[in-house]
Design a protein around this motif. Structure first.
Motif, PDB file in Angstrom:
ATOM      1  N   ILE A   1       0.849  -1.186   0.000  1.00 40.85           N
ATOM      2  CA  ILE A   1       0.000   0.000   0.000  1.00 40.85           C
ATOM      3  C   ILE A   1       0.883   1.234   0.000  1.00 40.85           C
ATOM      4  N   SER A   2       0.464   2.238  -0.759  1.00 41.33           N
ATOM      5  CA  SER A   2       1.256   3.461  -0.851  1.00 41.33           C
ATOM      6  C   SER A   2       0.359   4.678  -0.718  1.00 41.33           C
ATOM      7  N   THR A   3       0.985   5.813  -0.437  1.00 47.27           N
ATOM      8  CA  THR A   3       0.302   7.104  -0.489  1.00 47.27           C
ATOM      9  C   THR A   3       0.695   7.757  -1.809  1.00 47.27           C
ATOM     10  N   PRO A   4      -0.133   7.615  -2.841  1.00 43.83           N
ATOM     11  CA  PRO A   4       0.240   8.124  -4.159  1.00 43.83           C
ATOM     12  C   PRO A   4       0.020   9.624  -4.256  1.00 43.83           C
ATOM     13  N   VAL A   5       0.857  10.280  -5.029  1.00 45.64           N
ATOM     14  CA  VAL A   5       0.685  11.710  -5.266  1.00 45.64           C
ATOM     15  C   VAL A   5       0.329  12.005  -6.713  1.00 45.64           C
ATOM     16  N   ALA A   6       0.612  11.057  -7.625  1.00 50.17           N
ATOM     17  CA  ALA A   6       0.333  11.317  -9.039  1.00 50.17           C
ATOM     18  C   ALA A   6       0.372  10.011  -9.811  1.00 50.17           C
ATOM     19  N   THR A   7      -0.199  10.047 -11.005  1.00 52.49           N
ATOM     20  CA  THR A   7      -0.075   8.950 -11.955  1.00 52.49           C
ATOM     21  C   THR A   7       0.307   9.518 -13.316  1.00 52.49           C
ATOM     22  N   VAL A   8       0.922   8.681 -14.136  1.00 50.92           N
ATOM     23  CA  VAL A   8       1.217   9.015 -15.529  1.00 50.92           C
ATOM     24  C   VAL A   8       0.674   7.876 -16.379  1.00 50.92           C
ATOM     25  N   ASP A   9      -0.181   8.195 -17.361  1.00 57.84           N
ATOM     26  CA  ASP A   9      -0.750   7.137 -18.188  1.00 57.84           C
ATOM     27  C   ASP A   9       0.179   6.810 -19.358  1.00 57.84           C
ATOM     28  N   ARG A  10      -0.235   5.857 -20.164  1.00 58.66           N
ATOM     29  CA  ARG A  10       0.631   5.379 -21.241  1.00 58.66           C
ATOM     30  C   ARG A  10       0.995   6.482 -22.232  1.00 58.66           C
ATOM     31  N   SER A  11       0.096   7.435 -22.427  1.00 57.35           N
ATOM     32  CA  SER A  11       0.372   8.512 -23.381  1.00 57.35           C
ATOM     33  C   SER A  11       1.242   9.612 -22.790  1.00 57.35           C
ATOM     34  N   GLY A  12       1.560   9.510 -21.487  1.00 61.04           N
ATOM     35  CA  GLY A  12       2.437  10.487 -20.860  1.00 61.04           C
ATOM     36  C   GLY A  12       1.724  11.591 -20.109  1.00 61.04           C
ATOM     37  N   HIS A  13       0.401  11.512 -19.988  1.00 61.59           N
ATOM     38  CA  HIS A  13      -0.334  12.559 -19.280  1.00 61.59           C
ATOM     39  C   HIS A  13      -0.248  12.339 -17.770  1.00 61.59           C
ATOM     40  N   TYR A  14       0.112  13.401 -17.079  1.00 56.63           N
ATOM     41  CA  TYR A  14       0.364  13.401 -15.637  1.00 56.63           C
ATOM     42  C   TYR A  14      -0.876  13.915 -14.915  1.00 56.63           C
ATOM     43  N   ARG A  15      -1.199  13.294 -13.782  1.00 59.38           N
ATOM     44  CA  ARG A  15      -2.345  13.746 -12.996  1.00 59.38           C
ATOM     45  C   ARG A  15      -2.060  13.550 -11.519  1.00 59.38           C
ATOM     46  N   GLU A  16      -2.244  14.622 -10.743  1.00 56.86           N
ATOM     47  CA  GLU A  16      -2.059  14.526  -9.299  1.00 56.86           C
ATOM     48  C   GLU A  16      -3.309  13.952  -8.640  1.00 56.86           C
ATOM     49  N   LEU A  17      -3.101  13.316  -7.480  1.00 55.67           N
ATOM     50  CA  LEU A  17      -4.181  12.639  -6.775  1.00 55.67           C
ATOM     51  C   LEU A  17      -4.478  13.340  -5.458  1.00 55.67           C
ATOM     52  N   ALA A  18      -5.659  13.069  -4.924  1.00 53.97           N
ATOM     53  CA  ALA A  18      -6.096  13.703  -3.684  1.00 53.97           C
ATOM     54  C   ALA A  18      -5.166  13.339  -2.531  1.00 53.97           C
ATOM     55  N   PRO A  19      -4.988  14.248  -1.570  1.00 54.37           N
ATOM     56  CA  PRO A  19      -4.088  13.970  -0.446  1.00 54.37           C
ATOM     57  C   PRO A  19      -4.460  12.737   0.366  1.00 54.37           C
ATOM     58  N   ASP A  20      -5.738  12.333   0.364  1.00 58.10           N
ATOM     59  CA  ASP A  20      -6.130  11.153   1.137  1.00 58.10           C
ATOM     60  C   ASP A  20      -6.179   9.886   0.286  1.00 58.10           C
ATOM     61  N   ALA A  21      -5.674   9.942  -0.937  1.00 54.56           N
ATOM     62  CA  ALA A  21      -5.712   8.763  -1.810  1.00 54.56           C
ATOM     63  C   ALA A  21      -4.770   7.681  -1.290  1.00 54.56           C
ATOM     64  N   ARG A  22      -5.127   6.452  -1.527  1.00 49.96           N
ATOM     65  CA  ARG A  22      -4.283   5.300  -1.217  1.00 49.96           C
ATOM     66  C   ARG A  22      -4.303   4.356  -2.416  1.00 49.96           C
ATOM     67  N   THR A  23      -3.170   3.783  -2.725  1.00 55.79           N
ATOM     68  CA  THR A  23      -3.092   2.770  -3.772  1.00 55.79           C
ATOM     69  C   THR A  23      -2.726   1.448  -3.119  1.00 55.79           C
ATOM     70  N   GLU A  24      -3.510   0.441  -3.394  1.00 61.26           N
ATOM     71  CA  GLU A  24      -3.309  -0.867  -2.778  1.00 61.26           C
ATOM     72  C   GLU A  24      -3.107  -1.913  -3.867  1.00 61.26           C
ATOM     73  N   ALA A  25      -2.124  -2.756  -3.693  1.00 61.80           N
ATOM     74  CA  ALA A  25      -1.886  -3.851  -4.632  1.00 61.80           C
ATOM     75  C   ALA A  25      -1.766  -5.150  -3.856  1.00 61.80           C
ATOM     76  N   GLU A  26      -2.473  -6.161  -4.294  1.00 65.75           N
ATOM     77  CA  GLU A  26      -2.396  -7.473  -3.670  1.00 65.75           C
ATOM     78  C   GLU A  26      -1.807  -8.449  -4.684  1.00 65.75           C
ATOM     79  N   PHE A  27      -0.649  -9.002  -4.356  1.00 68.46           N
ATOM     80  CA  PHE A  27       0.065  -9.905  -5.251  1.00 68.46           C
ATOM     81  C   PHE A  27      -0.126 -11.349  -4.802  1.00 68.46           C
ATOM     82  N   GLY A  28      -0.289 -12.228  -5.768  1.00 70.06           N
ATOM     83  CA  GLY A  28      -0.275 -13.642  -5.445  1.00 70.06           C
ATOM     84  C   GLY A  28       1.140 -14.109  -5.162  1.00 70.06           C
TER      85      GLY A  28
END
Length: 609
Positions: free
Chosen positions: A125-152
């Motif tokens: 789990i991370s506290t994300p601040v931004a994402t960049v999509d495949r085309s290179g467009h950057y977008r900032e995320l809300a201060p309370d956003a969380r990104t969660e990844a569950e790996f097998g």
């Protein structure tokens, strides 16, 4: 651990959440305001980033170490190891390696925590601040956003490895690695009917494939939010012939295009050369550009050299619009013309007959002052937001054809008057001509119909609108940029699909253009605080990627009860309007400007047409 090759059930998902039930380790607070210091120029040439040398999985590594190692090694997705393979793949089960697609989605995070593994999976789990999509467009995320990844979890010959989802997985980069690897670049397009290039800012990894990545992005179709506003010189279907743009020892970048490029006429060919030149010449290794078409060789253009070292001979220019010089200052009902450069030193003189001659008196209660390019065309909004009065000289007339809930009026550099509002329950945008009376014409904006416009502002180069809006129930505030599509006579006809400004606003009061690539937003990124001014650079956001201790000293302070923001001149020129008066930005603070109550800035035409 067992030495047999075994598999366990795979569970893998990536989700965004606002609240999670377990704590992050080493999490620090996020900023609630955007920094306003100037960053690196979009087209500044920069040195190559330092090489990243990730470690392969150690023998006997725990599931936690494997997850941490995979996420860290992802930063070296451009740098194969000694065996020619990317180190990050060595943390994955064999059938997951091909599902790892690093640039599909880049998540930029500040803090990371790894949970305790179960028998079948492990969570990050991370506290994300931004994402960049495949085309290179950057977008900032809300201060309370969380990104969660569950790996097998899978055991391969006694060692833990990770399983990725069938849909694939991108990369997570901490803010330091992101700033080492990624850079912003301009992908440029000719504005229809002009010789100006309009840039779209994208983020790409600064590495061995950068030049090819930039060329591929430039050859691709125009972004949706600029479709009908700009054009591309590349005929439909044109692509790179091979997956590499070659740069020779002299710094000449040769861009090989498919045969369809040879169908282009002279005007299109000049545009192609100008687009590729404006983009690729921003890379330090490139000193000039040449363009070839499959089966034809050099894609020649009269009056252009075989290698292009600047845009000088293409007929196109990537120039900023002229900053405003003059404004109309309101004190009570009286207007006076002022030099905007004098706002910062608080030296505007008292109104005299010479500076007020020919200007109207604005009725008390009317607000939202706006002025046309020459200062003789003035508009303001009634207290109930149902009427826009427009003055030419000292003669006033209401703008007809409007609805209710009207936004502050806004003039463009052509003298047209733009207004947002609601009519028959639908969100609308109107424009009144500079020369044909005061009847407003409805502009087609399909995506705005179920929303309520809050603010409308026209870019200095008259190509785009910034539109702040909310849902009819008051929720879902947005700040969008959208293009202005015109007919052959240059009259606005419709507004393109929008592109969200790259910052996570939860409340918006006002939004205006500061320059061709910068928007000032009076709003909030967290609830339960008063609105403040944020400076949003298109493609860069408001600076949430910076750490709080770096950003706190450069946030723009709150001015209580702010109701509007007005850009003046220069990268830091801002004025905030409140019910009590006008405040001018001085340094990193605000200073009340005498008895003045409003300011309208006179638009300037673009430097290049």
């Amino acid at each position: 651990m067992s030495n047999r090759r075994g598999r366990v059930a795979v569970v893998c998902a990536v989700v965004m959440t606002s609240i999670l039930g377990w704590a992050l380790s080493a999490c620090s607070g996020l900023p609630v305001g955007g920094p306003v210091r100037e960053g690196r120029s979009v087209d500044e040439r920069v040195t190559r980033a330092a090489r990243i040398d990730p470690m392969p999985p150690p023998v006997g590594a725990s599931p936690e170490q494997i997850v941490q190692g995979f996420l860290s090694a992802g930063a070296a997705f451009q740098e194969p190891g000694d065996d020619g393979e990317l180190v990050a793949k060595s943390y994955l089960a064999p059938d997951s390696a091909e599902r790892w697609d690093p640039t599909s989605v880049v998540t930029v995070y500040r803090d990371l925590a790894i949970g305790s593994p179960s028998a079948t999976s492990i969570r990050a789990i991370s506290t994300p601040v931004a994402t960049v999509d495949r085309s290179g467009h950057y977008r900032e995320l809300a201060p309370d956003a969380r990104t969660e990844a569950e790996f097998g979890l899978v055991q391969i010959e006694g060692e833990w490895r990770l399983e990725l989802p069938a849909s694939g997985f991108g990369i997570w980069l901490n803010t330091i690695d992101f700033d080492r690897i990624y850079r912003p670049y301009r992908i440029s397009y000719p504005v229809i009917g002009t010789n100006r290039l309009l840039p779209d800012v994208r983020w790409f990894p600064f590495g061995p494939r950068l030049i090819t990545t930039l060329a591929r992005a430039q050859v691709a179709p125009v972004p949706d939010y600029l479709e009908g506003v700009v054009e591309s010189g590349f005929p439909e279907g044109t692509k790179l012939v091979v997956e590499a743009v070659v740069v020779d020892d002299e710094g000449v970048a040769t861009v090989p295009l498919t045969a369809s490029a040879s169908r282009a006429d002279v005007r299109q060919r000049k545009a192609m050369w100008a687009q590729l030149g404006s983009t690729l010449l921003a890379v330090p290794e490139v000193t000039s550009v040449t363009v070839e078409a499959q089966g034809t060789g050099l894609l020649s253009v009269p009056d252009l050299p075989e290698t292009l070292g600047s845009l000088a001979n293409t007929g196109y220019a990537l120039e900023p619009s002229a900053p405003p010089r003059d404004g109309l200052l309101r004190t009570g009902s009286q207007l006076q013309r002022i030099d905007l450069a004098r706002l910062g030193d608080m030296s505007v003189p008292e109104p005299t007959l010479a500076v007020t001659a020919g200007l109207p008196r604005i009725p008390l209660g009317y607000s939202g002052l706006a002025a046309g390019p020459d200062g003789t065309d003035v508009a303001a909004r009634s207290p109930d937001r149902s009427t826009i009065l427009r003055w030419r000289g000292q003669t006033s007339m209401p703008v007809s054809g409007l609805g209710t809930g009207l936004t502050r009026p806004a003039y463009d550099a052509d003298g047209r008057l733009w207004i947002g509002g609601v009519q028959h329950g639908l969100g609308r945008i109107w424009v009144a001509s500079a020369h044909e009376g005061s009847k407003a014409e409805l502009i087609q904006v399909d995506w705005l119909q179920n929303r309520v416009p809050v603010a409308v502002s026209v870019s200095r180069d008259v190509t785009r609108l910034v539109i702040a809006s909310r849902a009819t129930d008051g929720d879902d505030p947005r700040v969008d940029v959208a293009g202005i599509v015109r007919d052959t006579a240059g009259r606005p006809q419709r507004i393109t699909m929008p592109k969200l400004v790259d910052a996570p606003f939860v409340g918006v009061v006002d939004a205006v253009w500061m320059d061709d690539l910068t928007v000032a937003v009076l709003g909030r990124i967290v609830t339960d605080v008063e609105p403040r001014v944020y400076v949003a650079e298109l493609g860069r956001g408001i600076g949430l990627r910076q750490r709080p201790d770096d950003a706190s000293s450069s946030m723009i302070p709150i001015v209580p009860a702010s109701r509007a923001v007005v850009p003046t001149t220069g990268p830091r020129g801002l004025v905030v309007l409140t019910g009590q008066g006008m405040f001018v930005r001085v340094g990193n603070g605000w200073r009340a400007f005498g008895d003045a109550t409003e300011l309208a800035v006179l638009a300037q035409r673009p430097l290049t047409d």
